[in-house]
Design an enzyme around this catalytic site. Structure first.
Site, PDB file in Angstrom:
ATOM      1  N   ASN A 163       1.632  -5.755   3.290  1.00 44.31           N
ATOM      2  CA  ASN A 163       2.572  -6.302   2.859  1.00 44.31           C
ATOM      3  C   ASN A 163       2.435  -7.820   2.418  1.00 44.31           C
ATOM      4  O   ASN A 163       0.818  -8.736   3.131  1.00 44.31           O
ATOM      5  CB  ASN A 163       4.631  -7.228   3.090  1.00 44.31           C
ATOM      6  CG  ASN A 163       5.356  -5.849   3.082  1.00 44.31           C
ATOM      7  OD1 ASN A 163       5.024  -4.674   1.797  1.00 44.31           O
ATOM      8  ND2 ASN A 163       6.314  -6.091   3.756  1.00 44.31           N
ATOM      9  N   TYR A 209       5.618   7.417   7.730  1.00 43.16           N
ATOM     10  CA  TYR A 209       4.599   8.344   6.672  1.00 43.16           C
ATOM     11  C   TYR A 209       3.457   9.188   6.416  1.00 43.16           C
ATOM     12  O   TYR A 209       4.402   9.950   4.857  1.00 43.16           O
ATOM     13  CB  TYR A 209       3.472   6.681   6.705  1.00 43.16           C
ATOM     14  CG  TYR A 209       4.197   5.491   6.063  1.00 43.16           C
ATOM     15  CD1 TYR A 209       5.032   4.753   7.238  1.00 43.16           C
ATOM     16  CD2 TYR A 209       3.772   4.954   5.276  1.00 43.16           C
ATOM     17  CE1 TYR A 209       5.320   3.665   7.208  1.00 43.16           C
ATOM     18  CE2 TYR A 209       4.262   3.604   4.332  1.00 43.16           C
ATOM     19  CZ  TYR A 209       5.009   2.860   5.580  1.00 43.16           C
ATOM     20  OH  TYR A 209       6.014   1.825   5.686  1.00 43.16           O
ATOM     21  N   HIS A 213       8.688   0.853  -2.427  1.00 47.41           N
ATOM     22  CA  HIS A 213       7.763   0.434  -3.044  1.00 47.41           C
ATOM     23  C   HIS A 213       7.668   1.840  -4.177  1.00 47.41           C
ATOM     24  O   HIS A 213       5.720   2.402  -4.544  1.00 47.41           O
ATOM     25  CB  HIS A 213       6.507   0.689  -1.990  1.00 47.41           C
ATOM     26  CG  HIS A 213       6.348  -0.122  -1.298  1.00 47.41           C
ATOM     27  ND1 HIS A 213       5.940  -1.615  -1.232  1.00 47.41           N
ATOM     28  CD2 HIS A 213       7.032   0.024  -0.105  1.00 47.41           C
ATOM     29  CE1 HIS A 213       6.659  -2.491  -0.015  1.00 47.41           C
ATOM     30  NE2 HIS A 213       6.900  -1.323   0.487  1.00 47.41           N
TER      31      HIS A 213
END
Ligand code: HEM
Length: 482
Positions: free
Chosen positions: A126, A336, A54
């Site tokens: 998404n 993350y 991304h």
């Protein structure tokens, strides 16, 4: 009006923005010219690593307003009726690098950060309600197959089909990708999804499973393969530009916020595993409920500070909302914050874009680039009047789990399989035109020169498993016996 002096980063008025200090006009430069040295040294440090996935994206700020009462499902502050919560939304492609084209065939990231009264809540979703795999241990292999080869650093469609055909659970998501939804017209013209199943619990501790849907109020529109390809060359930044220009001229895009709610106990005996990220919950079983709307109304003032350094993390959960037994979500809860500590630095949560809009009273301290630390006491528990934890806000988040420690696929529910929902998409959701373009897109993708004859046969087999007609169409296009 007088123009202010330019300065260095410490605020000293700059003696010049274009002349280095030298011994005479033609002489060598001086090491003492700290203005020049700061300028060159800072330039060398302008980049942080791009996101490992991304990387290319853009984003804007806005606000969500909740219009319905869902307090019977969740006590989360941001979902209470009438609440307005500021937010950041970053859109992205997945596989391309920072400079890659916005209109490439790829899922699009749809990452939301809500600045709530209980700290930040992130839904890092998404533009598709599903994903390619259902176990996080496959994620890096999947991404490697979509990015570049080790030897020549080229993308390789053979490698992509190799991964997909060896992992049939990918069929539903690859079906989405190969329709024109794989090339949305702009970020404003696509829906967003939280994709995973999350836990909601109310003030009494009652629990529900929830899925998020963000439906574009601009209308969903896609590009056909030819238009998307042409746009890659004509304007690689088309989607970033579109969002920026729309907001700049006051045409603020918005999305309607909807949820599907599953009573907690339904999960055990539902006809398929409701935590399997390769599946949607049919709306006939769990209808979409509209709960509010959000609007994007402010462009970033500095892209690097506010978008490149934005750190989204599915582990940013708030009281009233929890994780679920979705193994992918569990993996992401670790991944993350870990990548942010590496990519941005351990104090990434102190940057203005990532900072919660409420006071923090954590007992974590110090580290590089510390901007704010709490006052004493610096340890818990303490008798010095320090902040205390809020266990009571999380009372609903626990649920019973038990079992042997294993490495195993999910236990099958009676309708669990890899191809069923992809088949429903082909049979019941797509129009004739969409089916034709899906076949064309698959054939185009699998016709790349590096895709071997053997791989083409596997591609045909994969799509035949989704639907025989689709298999025949792809076989014909690839010149392979079905
Ligand atoms: C970005 C890991 C699955 C959506 C990222 C990043 C990592 C990552 C490391 C880079 C983050 C950064 O540098 O800021 C993973 C892993 C997954 C997974 C390990 C599975 C185990 C998913 C799924 C979705 C998703 C299922 C969507 C439903 C995103 C989005 C971003 C992202 C939208 C970009 C966030 C932004 O705009 O900064 N992922 N991912 N990922 N991922 Fe995932």
């Amino acid at each position: 009006m007088s123009v202010p002096y330019s300065t260095d980063d410490a605020g000293h008025p700059a003696p010049s923005d274009g002349l280095s200090q030298s011994v005479g006009p033609n002489g060598p430069l001086l090491l003492q010219d700290h203005f020049l040295i700061q300028k060159m040294a800072h330039f060398n440090r302008e980049r942080v690593p791009e996101r490992v996935v991304h990387a290319k994206g853009g984003g804007a700020f806005g606000e969500m307003e909740i219009t319905e009462d869902v307090s019977r499902y969740t006590s989360a502050d941001l979902f209470q009726k009438g609440r307005k919560t500021p937010l950041l939304l970053r859109f992205s492609t997945v596989a391309g690098e920072l400079g890659s084209a916005d209109s490439a065939r790829d899922p699009r990231g749809f990452a939301l950060k809500f600045y709530t009264e209980h700290g930040n809540y992130d839904i890092v979703g998404n533009n598709t309600p599903i994903f390619f795999i259902r176990d996080p241990s496959k994620f890096s292999d999947f991404i490697h197959s979509q990015k570049r080869r080790a030897d020549n650093q080229l993308r390789d469609n053979n490698m992509q089909w190799d991964f997909w055909t060896l992992n049939p659970e990918s069929a539903h998501q690859v079906s989405f990708l190969m329709t024109d939804r794989g090339t949305p017209k702009t970020w404003r013209h696509m829906n967003g999804y939280g994709s995973h199943t999350f836990l909601w619990y109310n003030a009494e501790g009652e629990k529900f499973w929830v899925k998020y849907h963000f439906k574009t109020d601009q209308g969903a529109e896609n590009l056909d393969a030819d238009k998307a390809k042409a746009l890659e060359a004509a304007d690689p930044d088309a989607h970033r530009r579109d969002l920026w220009e729309s907001i700049k001229k006051g045409d603020f895009p918005s999305w309607t916020v909807k949820v599907q709610i599953m009573p907690f106990d339904d999960a055990v005996n539902y006809r398929f595993n409701p935590f399997d990220l390769t599946k949607v919950w049919p709306h006939g079983d769990y209808p979409e409920i509209t709960i509010g709307k959000f609007t994007l109304n402010r462009n970033p003032s500095n892209y690097f500070a506010e978008i490149e350094q934005a750190a989204f993390e599915p582990s940013n959960l708030v009281p009233g909302i929890g994780g679920s037994p979705d193994k992918m979500l569990q993996g992401r809860l670790f991944s993350y914050p870990d990548t942010h500590r590496y990519r941005i630095g351990p104090n990434y949560l102190q940057l203005p874009v990532n900072q919660p809009k409420v006071a923090t009273r954590s007992y974590n301290l110090d580290g590089p680039m510390t901007y704010s630390n709490n006052a004493d006491p610096v340890y818990a528990p303490n008798t010095a009047g320090g902040a205390v934890s809020a266990n009571e806000l999380y009372e609903g988040e626990g649920y019973h789990v038990s079992g042997e420690m294993v490495r195993s696929a999910y236990e099958l529910h009676k309708e669990d399989d890899d191809f069923g929902q992809a088949r429903t998409l082909w049979e019941k959701v797509l129009t004739d035109t969409e089916r034709t373009s899906m076949v064309g897109n698959i054939v185009g993708h699998a016709s790349a020169p590096e895709v071997t004859d053997d791989m083409k046969k596997r591609v045909v087999e994969y799509w035949t498993n989704v639907h025989p007609d689709l298999g025949v169409g792809v076989a014909k296009g690839l010149g392979v016996q079905a």
